[in-house]
Design an enzyme around this catalytic site. Structure first.
Site, PDB file in Angstrom:
ATOM      1  N   SER A  42       8.233 -46.752 -44.296  1.00  0.00           N
ATOM      2  CA  SER A  42       7.568 -47.906 -44.988  1.00  0.00           C
ATOM      3  C   SER A  42       7.320 -47.584 -46.387  1.00  0.00           C
ATOM      4  CB  SER A  42       6.207 -48.325 -44.053  1.00  0.00           C
ATOM      5  OG  SER A  42       5.175 -47.175 -44.371  1.00  0.00           O
ATOM      6  N   HIS A 155       6.359 -47.934 -37.644  1.00  0.00           N
ATOM      7  CA  HIS A 155       6.303 -46.701 -36.886  1.00  0.00           C
ATOM      8  C   HIS A 155       6.247 -46.559 -35.352  1.00  0.00           C
ATOM      9  CE1 HIS A 155       4.276 -44.695 -40.681  1.00  0.00           C
ATOM     10  NE2 HIS A 155       5.713 -45.267 -41.054  1.00  0.00           N
ATOM     11  N   GLU A 164      -1.172 -47.791 -38.906  1.00  0.00           N
ATOM     12  CA  GLU A 164      -1.958 -46.716 -38.614  1.00  0.00           C
ATOM     13  C   GLU A 164      -3.567 -46.612 -38.282  1.00  0.00           C
ATOM     14  OE1 GLU A 164      -1.018 -43.661 -41.752  1.00  0.00           O
ATOM     15  OE2 GLU A 164       0.914 -44.316 -41.780  1.00  0.00           O
ATOM     16  N   GLU A 205       4.401 -40.765 -35.647  1.00  0.00           N
ATOM     17  CA  GLU A 205       3.411 -39.844 -36.371  1.00  0.00           C
ATOM     18  C   GLU A 205       2.722 -39.064 -35.330  1.00  0.00           C
ATOM     19  OE1 GLU A 205       1.377 -41.512 -39.634  1.00  0.00           O
ATOM     20  OE2 GLU A 205       3.420 -41.440 -40.799  1.00  0.00           O
ATOM     21  N   ASP A 242      -4.584 -47.584 -42.244  1.00  0.00           N
ATOM     22  CA  ASP A 242      -3.425 -48.139 -43.060  1.00  0.00           C
ATOM     23  C   ASP A 242      -2.396 -49.235 -42.409  1.00  0.00           C
ATOM     24  OD1 ASP A 242      -1.347 -48.250 -44.712  1.00  0.00           O
ATOM     25  OD2 ASP A 242      -0.522 -46.343 -44.562  1.00  0.00           O
ATOM     26  N   GLU A 287      -6.171 -48.168 -46.305  1.00  0.00           N
ATOM     27  CA  GLU A 287      -4.964 -48.055 -47.346  1.00  0.00           C
ATOM     28  C   GLU A 287      -4.180 -49.120 -47.581  1.00  0.00           C
ATOM     29  OE1 GLU A 287      -3.227 -44.208 -46.183  1.00  0.00           O
ATOM     30  OE2 GLU A 287      -1.161 -45.006 -46.804  1.00  0.00           O
ATOM     31  N   ASP A 314      -1.141 -46.733 -51.791  1.00  0.00           N
ATOM     32  CA  ASP A 314       0.068 -45.885 -51.582  1.00  0.00           C
ATOM     33  C   ASP A 314       1.207 -46.736 -52.053  1.00  0.00           C
ATOM     34  OD1 ASP A 314       2.082 -44.617 -50.184  1.00  0.00           O
ATOM     35  OD2 ASP A 314       1.572 -45.185 -48.206  1.00  0.00           O
ATOM     36  N   LYS A 339       2.151 -38.262 -52.244  1.00  0.00           N
ATOM     37  CA  LYS A 339       3.103 -38.109 -51.398  1.00  0.00           C
ATOM     38  C   LYS A 339       4.263 -37.323 -52.447  1.00  0.00           C
ATOM     39  CE  LYS A 339       2.826 -41.700 -48.038  1.00  0.00           C
ATOM     40  NZ  LYS A 339       3.490 -43.286 -47.636  1.00  0.00           N
ATOM     41  N   HIS A 367       1.547 -36.551 -45.431  1.00  0.00           N
ATOM     42  CA  HIS A 367       2.854 -36.204 -45.168  1.00  0.00           C
ATOM     43  C   HIS A 367       3.672 -37.497 -45.232  1.00  0.00           C
ATOM     44  CE1 HIS A 367       1.936 -38.410 -40.986  1.00  0.00           C
ATOM     45  NE2 HIS A 367       1.264 -38.956 -41.735  1.00  0.00           N
ATOM     46  N   ARG A 368       4.895 -37.704 -44.657  1.00  0.00           N
ATOM     47  CA  ARG A 368       5.695 -38.803 -44.408  1.00  0.00           C
ATOM     48  C   ARG A 368       5.916 -39.007 -43.049  1.00  0.00           C
ATOM     49  NH1 ARG A 368       7.400 -41.607 -49.373  1.00  0.00           N
ATOM     50  NH2 ARG A 368       7.037 -43.179 -48.092  1.00  0.00           N
ATOM     51  N   SER A 369       6.430 -40.398 -42.556  1.00  0.00           N
ATOM     52  CA  SER A 369       6.509 -40.586 -41.107  1.00  0.00           C
ATOM     53  C   SER A 369       7.811 -39.717 -40.591  1.00  0.00           C
ATOM     54  CB  SER A 369       6.798 -42.004 -40.897  1.00  0.00           C
ATOM     55  OG  SER A 369       7.716 -42.398 -41.575  1.00  0.00           O
ATOM     56  N   LYS A 390      -3.908 -37.001 -44.638  1.00  0.00           N
ATOM     57  CA  LYS A 390      -3.391 -37.228 -43.551  1.00  0.00           C
ATOM     58  C   LYS A 390      -1.857 -36.918 -43.090  1.00  0.00           C
ATOM     59  CE  LYS A 390      -1.068 -41.815 -44.626  1.00  0.00           C
ATOM     60  NZ  LYS A 390      -0.865 -43.075 -44.457  1.00  0.00           N
TER      61      LYS A 390
HETATM   62  P1  PGA Z   1       6.055 -43.687 -44.436  1.00  0.00           P
HETATM   63  O1  PGA Z   1       4.518 -44.130 -43.989  1.00  0.00           O
HETATM   64  O2  PGA Z   1       6.064 -42.088 -44.661  1.00  0.00           O
HETATM   65  O3  PGA Z   1       6.855 -44.073 -43.244  1.00  0.00           O
HETATM   66  O4  PGA Z   1       6.346 -44.164 -45.531  1.00  0.00           O
HETATM   67  C1  PGA Z   1       3.602 -43.736 -44.317  1.00  0.00           C
HETATM   68  C2  PGA Z   1       2.290 -44.673 -45.052  1.00  0.00           C
HETATM   69  O5  PGA Z   1       2.689 -45.813 -45.177  1.00  0.00           O
HETATM   70  O6  PGA Z   1       1.258 -44.001 -45.388  1.00  0.00           O
HETATM   71 ZN    ZN Z   2       0.623 -46.012 -46.363  1.00  0.00          ZN
END
Ligand code: PGA
Ligand code: ZN
Length: 434
Positions: A42, A155, A164, A205, A242, A287, A314, A339, A367-369, A390
């Site tokens: 995302s 996700h 999330e 995740e 989130d 978030e 984010d 990130k 992290h990332r997904s 996170k």
């Molecule tokens: P992503 O999602 O790593 O799939 O972008 C994480 C987030 O939105 O915080």
């Molecule tokens: Zn996010």
């Protein structure tokens, strides 16, 4: 002085089975280290470009052989002989070599792999763990983790629009006790879901991803699980959401496609959060409560709730110092998600953390997904004294790798280790009371 002697990239797989890069940097004295690059699902529109081959015959177009070749060819040639201890100069050179504002030519995946691998090699060269090499003697703060125990949105294949639902053990006396509280709650949640006849398979995740009745049901289930595990919601463990609203914002409206197909205007979306916080004071942070393109919505959300909880940007800030500075000027959010691969170099990432600090904004590393077993973000969190991270649930190896890395750091620091739970709790608790 140790110089960069060799860079070697390899196409590997991430936790979703998609290609990504592992980059190994070898220094002139033979010391070497590897970094692996994560990948989001995302993503924010203005993130630095993750270069993919687009060759449909390989991995559905997701191969990273071009990015790999950029590391092994052009980048290696340009930075050969560079001082591995001068991260700023290296990262500046990488940005200049790319020559685009969003790293579209060489790829942010190629550039980040090099930036991080060299940082890791420099640490190894000094016989230091990465957190100490980057943060020095004062690096002793272990962050309060946000565990994503229930996954929805992009996700998970479920009917939950919000991405999330996280728990943070801010009331724990130490990191390891916080980790235990979270793992126990995760197991309690499993039995709560099981009893109600819900599926307990996990999402990207590591959180559960059941078909639920509404976007609010996860909150009820998690509160029940916290209590069942013997903890007090809102004190021992707080909630973080989130919803990743950019994923379902279209033509000025929020469309709840996965659940009841309802629609909300930006004003209604902000009202929704206000009402939710009134009913669930255990929620500590939200978030991306509104979408990256909803500028007015962000200003309204910040004005309405910014004095009460953490509002983390984010998708809108994308760890970009220029965009973040403008957002602060515009009165948007009061915290930023960090990130590394959204921007592509360690130096620019550290700059964002510094901007947050100077402006009284919170900063949460993430992290990332799509992840690997790389644990650099754990070390970076401690190095920069960030206080919050996170990195998924207490399941799936690529998530656990980071949580276990903190256990090692906590052990290594011994009596010097401090857990950020209490300070984070105090900072935002005061805001809620005010
Ligand atoms: P992503 O999602 O790593 O799939 O972008 C994480 C987030 O939105 O915080
Ligand atoms: Zn996010």
């Amino acid at each position: 002085m140790s110089e960069i002697a060799k860079l070697e990239a390899l196409e590997i797989l991430d936790s979703r089975g998609n290609p990504t890069l592992a980059v190994t940097a070898t220094l002139s004295n033979g010391v070497k280290a590897t970094a692996k690059v994560p990948s989001g699902a995302s993503t924010g529109k203005r993130e630095a470009v993750e270069l993919r081959d687009g060759d449909k015959a390989r991995y559905g177009g997701k191969g990273v052989l071009n990015a790999r070749d950029h590391v092994n060819g052009e980048i290696q040639k340009a930075v050969h002989g560079f001082d591995a201890n001068n991260q700023k100069a290296l990262d500046k050179k990488l940005c200049e070599l790319d020559g685009t504002p969003n790293k579209a030519r060489l790829g942010a995946n190629a550039i980040l792999g090099v930036s991080l691998a060299v940082a890791r090699a420099a640490a190894a060269d000094h016989d230091l763990p990465l957190y100490a090499s980057l943060g020095g003697e004062k690096a002793n703060l272990i962050p309060a983790p946000w565990f994503n125990v229930l996954n929805g949105g992009s996700h998970a294949d479920s009917n939950v629009d919000f991405q999330e639902f996280m728990i943070s053990p801010v009331g724990a006396p130490s990191y390891s006790e916080g980790l235990r509280a979270a793992a126990e709650t995760f197991h309690a949640l499993k039995s709560v879901l099981h009893k109600k006849g819900y599926n307990t398979g996990v999402g990207d995740e590591g959180g559960f991803a059941p078909q639920l009745k509404s976007n609010e049901e996860p909150i009820e289930l998690i509160l029940e699980a916290i209590q069942k595990a013997g903890y007090k919601p809102g004190k021992d463990i707080v909630l973080v959401l989130d919803p990743a609203t950019s994923e379902f914002f279209d033509d000025g409206m929020y469309l709840f496609e996965k659940s009841d197909k309802s629609r909300m205007s930006p004003v209604q979306m902000v009202d929704f959060w206000k009402d939710l916080l009134g009913r669930y004071p255990e929620i500590w942070a939200i978030e991306d409560g509104v979408a990256e393109d909803d500028h007015a919505g962000w200003q309204l959300l910040t004005k309405t709730l910014g004095g009460r909880i953490q509002l983390i940007g984010d998708d809108n800030f994308v760890t970009n110092p220029t965009i973040f500075r403008q957002g602060i000027k515009d009165g948007i959010a009061n915290a930023i998600l960090i990130k590394l691969n959204q921007i592509g170099t360690l130096t620019e990432t550290l700059e964002c953390i510094q901007i947050a600090r100077e402006n009284g904004y919170g900063a949460v590393i993430s992290h990332r997904s799509g992840e690997t077993d790389d644990t650099s973000i754990a070390d970076l969190a401690v190095a920069a004294g960030m206080g919050q991270i996170k990195t998924g649930s207490t399941s799936r190896g690529e998530r656990i790798a980071k949580y276990n890395r903190f256990l090692e750091i906590e052990h290594e620091l011994g009596t010097k280790a401090r857990y950020a739970g209490a300070s984070v709790y105090d900072r935002w608790h005061k805001a809620v009371k005010a």
